[in-house]
Enzyme design. Sequence first.
Site, PDB file in Angstrom:
ATOM      1  N   GLY A  11     -27.494 -14.408  -9.806  1.00  0.00           N
ATOM      2  CA  GLY A  11     -27.957 -15.761 -10.090  1.00  0.00           C
ATOM      3  C   GLY A  11     -27.979 -16.021 -11.577  1.00  0.00           C
ATOM      4  O   GLY A  11     -28.437 -15.183 -12.362  1.00  0.00           O
ATOM      5  N   GLY A  13     -29.152 -19.066 -13.137  1.00  0.00           N
ATOM      6  CA  GLY A  13     -30.014 -20.149 -13.589  1.00  0.00           C
ATOM      7  C   GLY A  13     -30.946 -19.659 -14.685  1.00  0.00           C
ATOM      8  O   GLY A  13     -30.741 -18.593 -15.286  1.00  0.00           O
ATOM      9  N   PHE A 115     -47.583 -35.429 -17.030  1.00  0.00           N
ATOM     10  CA  PHE A 115     -46.915 -35.075 -15.776  1.00  0.00           C
ATOM     11  C   PHE A 115     -47.986 -34.894 -14.702  1.00  0.00           C
ATOM     12  O   PHE A 115     -49.152 -34.635 -15.003  1.00  0.00           O
ATOM     13  CB  PHE A 115     -46.081 -33.787 -15.937  1.00  0.00           C
ATOM     14  CG  PHE A 115     -44.622 -34.004 -15.736  1.00  0.00           C
ATOM     15  CD1 PHE A 115     -43.851 -34.642 -16.691  1.00  0.00           C
ATOM     16  CD2 PHE A 115     -43.996 -33.575 -14.572  1.00  0.00           C
ATOM     17  CE1 PHE A 115     -42.497 -34.840 -16.517  1.00  0.00           C
ATOM     18  CE2 PHE A 115     -42.635 -33.773 -14.380  1.00  0.00           C
ATOM     19  CZ  PHE A 115     -41.883 -34.411 -15.357  1.00  0.00           C
ATOM     20  N   GLN A 235     -42.103 -28.178  -0.954  1.00  0.00           N
ATOM     21  CA  GLN A 235     -42.514 -29.413  -1.622  1.00  0.00           C
ATOM     22  C   GLN A 235     -41.494 -30.536  -1.447  1.00  0.00           C
ATOM     23  O   GLN A 235     -40.289 -30.337  -1.625  1.00  0.00           O
ATOM     24  CB  GLN A 235     -42.697 -29.156  -3.122  1.00  0.00           C
ATOM     25  CG  GLN A 235     -43.145 -30.371  -3.903  1.00  0.00           C
ATOM     26  CD  GLN A 235     -43.401 -30.038  -5.356  1.00  0.00           C
ATOM     27  OE1 GLN A 235     -42.505 -30.110  -6.188  1.00  0.00           O
ATOM     28  NE2 GLN A 235     -44.640 -29.644  -5.661  1.00  0.00           N
ATOM     29  N   HIS A 237     -40.576 -33.915  -3.225  1.00  0.00           N
ATOM     30  CA  HIS A 237     -40.793 -34.688  -4.448  1.00  0.00           C
ATOM     31  C   HIS A 237     -40.932 -36.152  -4.061  1.00  0.00           C
ATOM     32  O   HIS A 237     -40.147 -36.660  -3.253  1.00  0.00           O
ATOM     33  CB  HIS A 237     -39.615 -34.494  -5.398  1.00  0.00           C
ATOM     34  CG  HIS A 237     -39.875 -34.975  -6.796  1.00  0.00           C
ATOM     35  ND1 HIS A 237     -39.997 -36.312  -7.106  1.00  0.00           N
ATOM     36  CD2 HIS A 237     -40.043 -34.294  -7.966  1.00  0.00           C
ATOM     37  CE1 HIS A 237     -40.224 -36.434  -8.408  1.00  0.00           C
ATOM     38  NE2 HIS A 237     -40.260 -35.223  -8.947  1.00  0.00           N
ATOM     39  N   LEU A 247     -32.745 -36.815  -7.474  1.00  0.00           N
ATOM     40  CA  LEU A 247     -34.078 -36.867  -8.072  1.00  0.00           C
ATOM     41  C   LEU A 247     -34.220 -37.964  -9.125  1.00  0.00           C
ATOM     42  O   LEU A 247     -33.368 -38.122  -9.989  1.00  0.00           O
ATOM     43  CB  LEU A 247     -34.409 -35.511  -8.700  1.00  0.00           C
ATOM     44  CG  LEU A 247     -35.872 -35.278  -9.057  1.00  0.00           C
ATOM     45  CD1 LEU A 247     -36.718 -35.271  -7.795  1.00  0.00           C
ATOM     46  CD2 LEU A 247     -36.020 -33.962  -9.792  1.00  0.00           C
ATOM     47  N   GLU A 250     -40.172 -37.150 -12.373  1.00  0.00           N
ATOM     48  CA  GLU A 250     -41.576 -37.509 -12.560  1.00  0.00           C
ATOM     49  C   GLU A 250     -41.832 -38.016 -13.979  1.00  0.00           C
ATOM     50  O   GLU A 250     -42.838 -38.683 -14.237  1.00  0.00           O
ATOM     51  CB  GLU A 250     -42.434 -36.274 -12.277  1.00  0.00           C
ATOM     52  CG  GLU A 250     -43.878 -36.528 -12.006  1.00  0.00           C
ATOM     53  CD  GLU A 250     -44.542 -35.305 -11.396  1.00  0.00           C
ATOM     54  OE1 GLU A 250     -45.514 -34.827 -11.986  1.00  0.00           O
ATOM     55  OE2 GLU A 250     -44.079 -34.829 -10.347  1.00  0.00           O
ATOM     56  N   ARG A 281     -47.727 -33.700  -6.516  1.00  0.00           N
ATOM     57  CA  ARG A 281     -46.616 -34.240  -5.744  1.00  0.00           C
ATOM     58  C   ARG A 281     -46.897 -34.329  -4.248  1.00  0.00           C
ATOM     59  O   ARG A 281     -46.416 -35.246  -3.586  1.00  0.00           O
ATOM     60  CB  ARG A 281     -45.362 -33.394  -6.006  1.00  0.00           C
ATOM     61  CG  ARG A 281     -44.816 -33.604  -7.398  1.00  0.00           C
ATOM     62  CD  ARG A 281     -43.691 -32.645  -7.709  1.00  0.00           C
ATOM     63  NE  ARG A 281     -43.154 -32.926  -9.047  1.00  0.00           N
ATOM     64  CZ  ARG A 281     -42.238 -32.186  -9.632  1.00  0.00           C
ATOM     65  NH1 ARG A 281     -41.748 -31.117  -9.019  1.00  0.00           N
ATOM     66  NH2 ARG A 281     -41.787 -32.495 -10.837  1.00  0.00           N
ATOM     67  N   HIS A 351     -37.547 -30.785  -2.106  1.00  0.00           N
ATOM     68  CA  HIS A 351     -37.309 -30.478  -3.523  1.00  0.00           C
ATOM     69  C   HIS A 351     -37.465 -29.010  -3.896  1.00  0.00           C
ATOM     70  O   HIS A 351     -36.619 -28.461  -4.604  1.00  0.00           O
ATOM     71  CB  HIS A 351     -38.260 -31.321  -4.366  1.00  0.00           C
ATOM     72  CG  HIS A 351     -38.102 -31.151  -5.838  1.00  0.00           C
ATOM     73  ND1 HIS A 351     -36.913 -31.385  -6.499  1.00  0.00           N
ATOM     74  CD2 HIS A 351     -38.994 -30.785  -6.804  1.00  0.00           C
ATOM     75  CE1 HIS A 351     -37.067 -31.164  -7.791  1.00  0.00           C
ATOM     76  NE2 HIS A 351     -38.323 -30.795  -7.999  1.00  0.00           N
ATOM     77  N   ARG A 393     -46.535 -26.900  -5.976  1.00  0.00           N
ATOM     78  CA  ARG A 393     -46.236 -26.674  -7.392  1.00  0.00           C
ATOM     79  C   ARG A 393     -46.477 -27.935  -8.214  1.00  0.00           C
ATOM     80  O   ARG A 393     -46.109 -29.031  -7.805  1.00  0.00           O
ATOM     81  CB  ARG A 393     -44.775 -26.239  -7.566  1.00  0.00           C
ATOM     82  CG  ARG A 393     -44.367 -26.104  -9.029  1.00  0.00           C
ATOM     83  CD  ARG A 393     -42.947 -25.639  -9.186  1.00  0.00           C
ATOM     84  NE  ARG A 393     -41.956 -26.586  -8.716  1.00  0.00           N
ATOM     85  CZ  ARG A 393     -41.570 -27.684  -9.364  1.00  0.00           C
ATOM     86  NH1 ARG A 393     -42.159 -28.018 -10.499  1.00  0.00           N
ATOM     87  NH2 ARG A 393     -40.629 -28.472  -8.863  1.00  0.00           N
ATOM     88  N   SER A 398     -42.079 -25.389 -12.800  1.00  0.00           N
ATOM     89  CA  SER A 398     -40.904 -24.658 -12.301  1.00  0.00           C
ATOM     90  C   SER A 398     -40.114 -24.059 -13.454  1.00  0.00           C
ATOM     91  O   SER A 398     -39.790 -22.863 -13.444  1.00  0.00           O
ATOM     92  CB  SER A 398     -40.014 -25.576 -11.461  1.00  0.00           C
ATOM     93  OG  SER A 398     -39.617 -26.721 -12.204  1.00  0.00           O
TER      94      SER A 398
END
Length: 578
Positions: A11, A13, A115, A235, A237, A247, A250, A281, A351, A393, A398
């Site tokens: 991975g 990311g 947020f 979750q 969103h 998306l 937020e 959320r 999400h 969350r 995240s």
Amino acid sequence: MIHKFDTVIVGSGGAGLYAALEASKKSKTAVLSKLYPIRSHTGAAQGGISAALGNVEEDKAEWHAFDTVKGGDYLVDQQAAKILAEEAIQAVYDLENRGLPFNRTPEGKIDQRRFGGHTRNFGEGPVRRACYSADRTGHMILQTLYQQCIKNDVAFFDEFQVVDLLLDGTTCHGVVVVELSTGELHIFAAKAVLFATGGFGRIFKITSNAYANSGDGPALCARRGIPLEDMEFFQFHPTGIMGLGILISEAVRGEGGILRNRSGERFMEGYSPTLLDLAPRDIVSRSIQTEVRAGQGIRGDGKIDDYVHLDATHLGKEVLTSKLPDITDFCKTYLGIDPAEKPIPVLPTAHYAMGGIPTDVHGRVIIDNANTIVNGLYAAGECACVSVHGANRLGTNSLLDLVVFGRRAGQHVGDYVKQADMPQPKTSAADEARDWIDKLTDGTAGPHGGHISDEMQVTMMEKVGIYRNENDMGTAVDEINELRERYKTVRVQDTTKQFNTDLLEIIELGNLLDLSLITAASALNRQESRGAHSREDFPDRDDDKWLVHSLAYLEGDSVRLEEKTVDTSIWEPKPRTY
């Protein structure tokens, strides 16, 4: 072909790249990715990364940790949340020092905005805690970390799909992967393997997740006897583009955007009088769904695809183009509207997975409620459950999870491999994966996976969505098992070796089906409402019975569930009001 590395990270990311950056300081490190790294889904994270810098108004790490615990409806492990909040500050400054171009205050400091769920002084009111780079924060993190990994001579194997995990008892020896350009199987032997494969939102019909988010790491672990933790908590969103799920950050509400129903009413005043549109959320998503059910959606027919408006017209073109340029472009491209002139049609979208592969605070994978470690196996990011998100969350946590625990896991890996022996797997270690792929591509007539995928997504969206009940979830378990049975007869229509995306999609579908079953079974088992898990037949939170993590073991067509203690060592669980 067998490759040998001290550390293999699956991975690319934010979590994978940060782990690779740290591990590569002390070990020969490879990153395997089915994508080109900067196309990883971290790049879709828009609004910011939270840290109590206090650049715009007073803030404290202790307040951040408390918000994280309360936002997660007290299912968060509190010492892990404390680590997250305390190490957030240095993590953000480290990213800045590595070149990340944060927005700035007039004084030249990192700018911060509000947020959802982030407050001052243990809930008194909203606080500006989210550090941001316009609405491209995740993309900037990817670019920054990828450049640093190249500088550190990390070896990248792009377009390699993981298909098996090599375990010998409680010790990991490597992974088996398919090279997409050739169709050949490779074994990567390693002293340590770290999964950073992201989420699995593609189990749902409407989702903000990329097509690549198929839960590869958690699914492989589940098949090898490793439990998955808290999988019932997924979750939604609140603000995805109506009908598409793309998306709308937020950050729009953080800059002052307002949710309105068909009457133009700011309906969050009735659900969260203190934080309003910036409540956590799960609360905002349920509030939207409640308005729709009451006939207060824009069309007013109470159907599931009814929507509400996110009104940003009062913010003005300058704010939208300078601080929210991507969102502005999304609205123009996909909706044909300018958010400075018209409100945005939004609906909740699947999400983020709060659950995943259970780990300790160093990223080490654990296999039971006694916290038994799998030697040499790590996980970080959305595919992991450390657990700092609990039942829900908070926004911006995240990206913070990625960098804090990706960094910690990479550091621990670097030390672990110094004393570990290099495994010596034989080519036969890939036989199980090879036999499976040969079966899928043997030319035998069979159903294609596309119809199964569509049915899975509709089942999960309609029966294991924002609101849940025993009858729907029991039906979902049966339907998913039926789809898993049909999956056994699936065959690819394209039998070529090179860049066989048909094969890749079938591999991913198998992962999603297994995770759908685990999610539905875990949700059916938890007889309470907590965070993102909202049951109409059990509407109250039940701390006496259900203040526990769930551990789900995949055993054929069934899921065995056990419980694990939640760390409540700092704050006593209390009713959750905003």
